[in-house]
Structures are given as C-alpha cells and as structure tokens.
Design an enzyme around this catalytic site. Structure first.
Site, mmCIF file in Angstrom:
data_model
loop_
_atom_site.group_PDB
_atom_site.id
_atom_site.type_symbol
_atom_site.label_atom_id
_atom_site.label_comp_id
_atom_site.label_asym_id
_atom_site.label_seq_id
_atom_site.Cartn_x
_atom_site.Cartn_y
_atom_site.Cartn_z
ATOM 1 N N GLU A 1 35.958 26.990 53.154
ATOM 2 C CA GLU A 1 36.332 27.910 54.113
ATOM 3 C C GLU A 1 37.738 28.335 53.645
ATOM 4 O OE1 GLU A 1 38.053 27.365 58.786
ATOM 5 O OE2 GLU A 1 36.186 26.283 58.277
ATOM 6 N N ASP B 1 41.309 30.489 55.674
ATOM 7 C CA ASP B 1 41.493 31.014 56.867
ATOM 8 C C ASP B 1 42.903 31.549 56.892
ATOM 9 O OD1 ASP B 1 39.498 29.276 57.984
ATOM 10 O OD2 ASP B 1 40.840 27.541 58.138
ATOM 11 N N GLU C 1 44.902 32.067 60.610
ATOM 12 C CA GLU C 1 44.826 31.712 62.032
ATOM 13 C C GLU C 1 46.231 32.154 62.509
ATOM 14 O OE1 GLU C 1 42.181 27.977 62.891
ATOM 15 O OE2 GLU C 1 43.964 27.472 61.656
ATOM 16 N N GLU D 1 47.205 22.960 55.015
ATOM 17 C CA GLU D 1 47.718 24.023 55.900
ATOM 18 C C GLU D 1 49.044 24.519 55.554
ATOM 19 O OE1 GLU D 1 46.543 20.964 56.920
ATOM 20 O OE2 GLU D 1 45.255 21.195 58.700
#
Length: 331
Positions: free
Chosen positions: A110, A112, A114, A141
């Site tokens: 994945e 991302d 966000e 993150e």
C-alpha cells in the site's frame, strides 16, 4: 558489401528498431473517469461531471464513497488534482492510495495519501505511508500541514511507484522519497490498484478520536480532476516483457529522476511542514528503520513520540517552492 559490413548493418538496424519501439510513459496524460476508473462504494454519493473529467465523492449520514482503477498496475505514476471539504471536517478522511489488500489480504502492499479533517479554524493535515508485503506492524507514517488552503482550489497530489523508488509529490514538489534498497522486503512488490475514498474515521482521525464527524456540516465533498494513470498494467497478475520495458521507461521518467533542485525543494518542504515522523518516534520504534537518516539538529525539533515540538505558523496561501526555486529560498 562484405559479410562483416552486412552483419554490422543488420545489428545497427535491430538496435534502431529496439530504440524506436521502447515503451514510453506519459506522466502528463489524463483520462476521463470512465476510461480508467469504476465506482467502488456509495454509488449515489459519486457525482461525475458532464465531460467525465471531474468526479466528486460525498460523505453523508448514510455512507461515504469511493472509486477504484479498472486495472491493476505493476508500477506507475498516479495523480489527481483534489479539492477537500471546507469548514468543520473533524473525523473526515479523504484518501488517495494504491493497494492490493483485496487480492493479498495477508501480504498486501500500500502507498497512501491520507487527508485528515479538523475542527473549524484548524488546518487539514496530510499523511503519507508505505506498507510492503503485509508490514502493517511497521507503519511508516509521516504527517504534514499544507502550506496552502486545500479547500479553496485544486492542488495536485501524485504517487510515483518505480522499480526502485517511491516518491510522493504535492504540486510537482517531491515531499517524500523512499528507496527499495533501504526499505528491503517492506517495499511494495506486487500489482496494485488505485483508490480514492472519503469516509468517517471518527474513532481516530482528529485528536485520536476526540472530535468526531458532525453531519450537521455535511455532506462533505471531495472533488478529483486531472486524473492520471500512467503505469504498467497487468492482466492476470504476471508481468509480460512489455511491462518490463514499461518499468524501465517509468524509472527514466521525470518524476523518478531526483535532481539536486528537487532534493532541495523536498528538504525545504519537510523542514517547514512535517509535524510527525516515524523515524523520530522512539516510543513506537526504539530501533530506527534502516531508511531513516537521523539528523541530530533535526531530532531536537521532535518529541520522542515523533511529533514536532512547534511549527511556526505561516500565511495560508503560500505555495511549496518549485524545484529550482529552492536555492534562492535557502539563501
């Protein structure tokens, strides 16, 4: 003509043909929604423009909504210009990401973007992340505030997934660069689809769930345009020689080439806007990840939770520096 000369001429002709048919990847090309995507959920909450070049996703009391690319890709450049909902958006998450979780639930990959909503008067935050081969316990993150208001006009967000690198872009400025050589087996390695969604993440998105979605301010509308799908499509999940050529072309494309100007622009963006980094989160990860370059002068700006100690507020509307402009800004 001698046999040697004839053989050399034949080899030259073959080489010229090979160069002529080498696959190219046009990262500037956009597609209509129906040419590259299909609705995923919340069908009544997906609004398409008359020319099919813009799609709006709605979140209301009944459901969120989302769409998915019609094909899966071995590698690619995925991009969209996005305008986020305004006013009170606590608990709302808008996502633009690649994944193969439906195909490989235990070893999924994945990448991302966000976007995390906020209470009135507080800015949206943008988060990037990477998972590879099911590395869900090793989240990478990073969180940033944006140097502009993402609700007043469209801004471009792009994911470059090449054979040896992943680069996240905001308005053509790289904001994060991850390399396969350092991420190891956590680097995405299987075909993925491209997703866009808006959904209710009240349990975690804003201050750890303290502020929830308030549907009095809904429906929450996220709009997407300039949709780009420039990548190496797969059929049954196995690459063909054509896809191998595509991967070579993608690795040589402009988004994959990190010039000195791009590196400087990325450093400037990160210094000014990054508010959380997993690399400095020693509570969660006492042993730093192999790709983390820990700089002592930078470390002092972060708590041991990985959050920024303070961030100077800047005038909303200031755009990220363009590659090539970073030199003057740093002088």
């Amino acid at each position: 003509m001698s046999r040697l000369a004839s053989a050399l001429l034949a080899l030259a002709t073959v080489a010229a043909v090979a160069v002529a048919v080498r696959p190219t990847v046009d990262v500037t090309a956009t597609v209509a929604f129906g040419e590259g995507y299909t609705p995923l959920f919340g069908f009544d909450n997906i609004l398409r423009s008359a020319d099919d070049r813009t799609v709006s996703l709605l979140l209301d009391r009944s459901t969120g909504s989302g769409f998915i690319s019609s094909a899966m890709y071995e590698h690619g450049f995925f991009s969209a210009s996005i305008k986020l909902p305004s006013d009170y958006t606590a608990g709302v998450v808008v996502a633009f990401y690649t994944s193969n979780g439906d195909v490989f639930p235990k070893t999924h990959d994945e990448l991302d973007f966000e976007f995390l909503g906020n209470i009135r008067g507080k800015p949206w935050r943008m988060q990037t992340n990477m998972y590879g081969n099911g590395s869900v316990s090793r989240g990478r993150e990073e969180r940033y505030v944006l140097p502009f208001d993402p609700t007043t006009e469209f801004h471009r967000y792009s994911i470059l997934w090449a054979r040896d690198a992943v680069v996240f872009y905001v308005d053509d400025v790289p904001v994060r660069d991850l390399r396969r050589a350092r991420a190891g087996r956590d680097f995405p390695a299987k075909p993925m689809a491209l997703y866009a969604t808006v959904w209710d993440a009240s349990n975690w998105a804003t201050s750890g769930g303290r502020y929830r979605v308030n549907y009095q301010y809904g429906p929450f509308v996220a709009s997407f345009t300039d949709l780009a799908l420039a990548g190496c499509r797969t059929g049954d999940g196995a690459s063909s020689p054509t896809e191998e050529g595509c991967a070579d072309a993608l690795a040589a494309s402009d988004p994959a080439v990190m010039t000195l100007a791009k590196q400087q622009a990325m450093r400037q963006f990160r210094e000014r806007n990054m508010v959380y980094s997993y690399c400095y989160d020693t509570r969660r990860y006492p042993v730093p990840f192999p790709e983390c370059d820990l700089v002592e002068s930078e470390r002092t700006r972060f708590k041991d939770s990985g959050h920024r100690l303070s961030l100077r507020r800047r005038r909303v509307g200031h755009r990220p520096a363009r590659p090539g402009a970073a030199n003057k800004a740093d002088m």
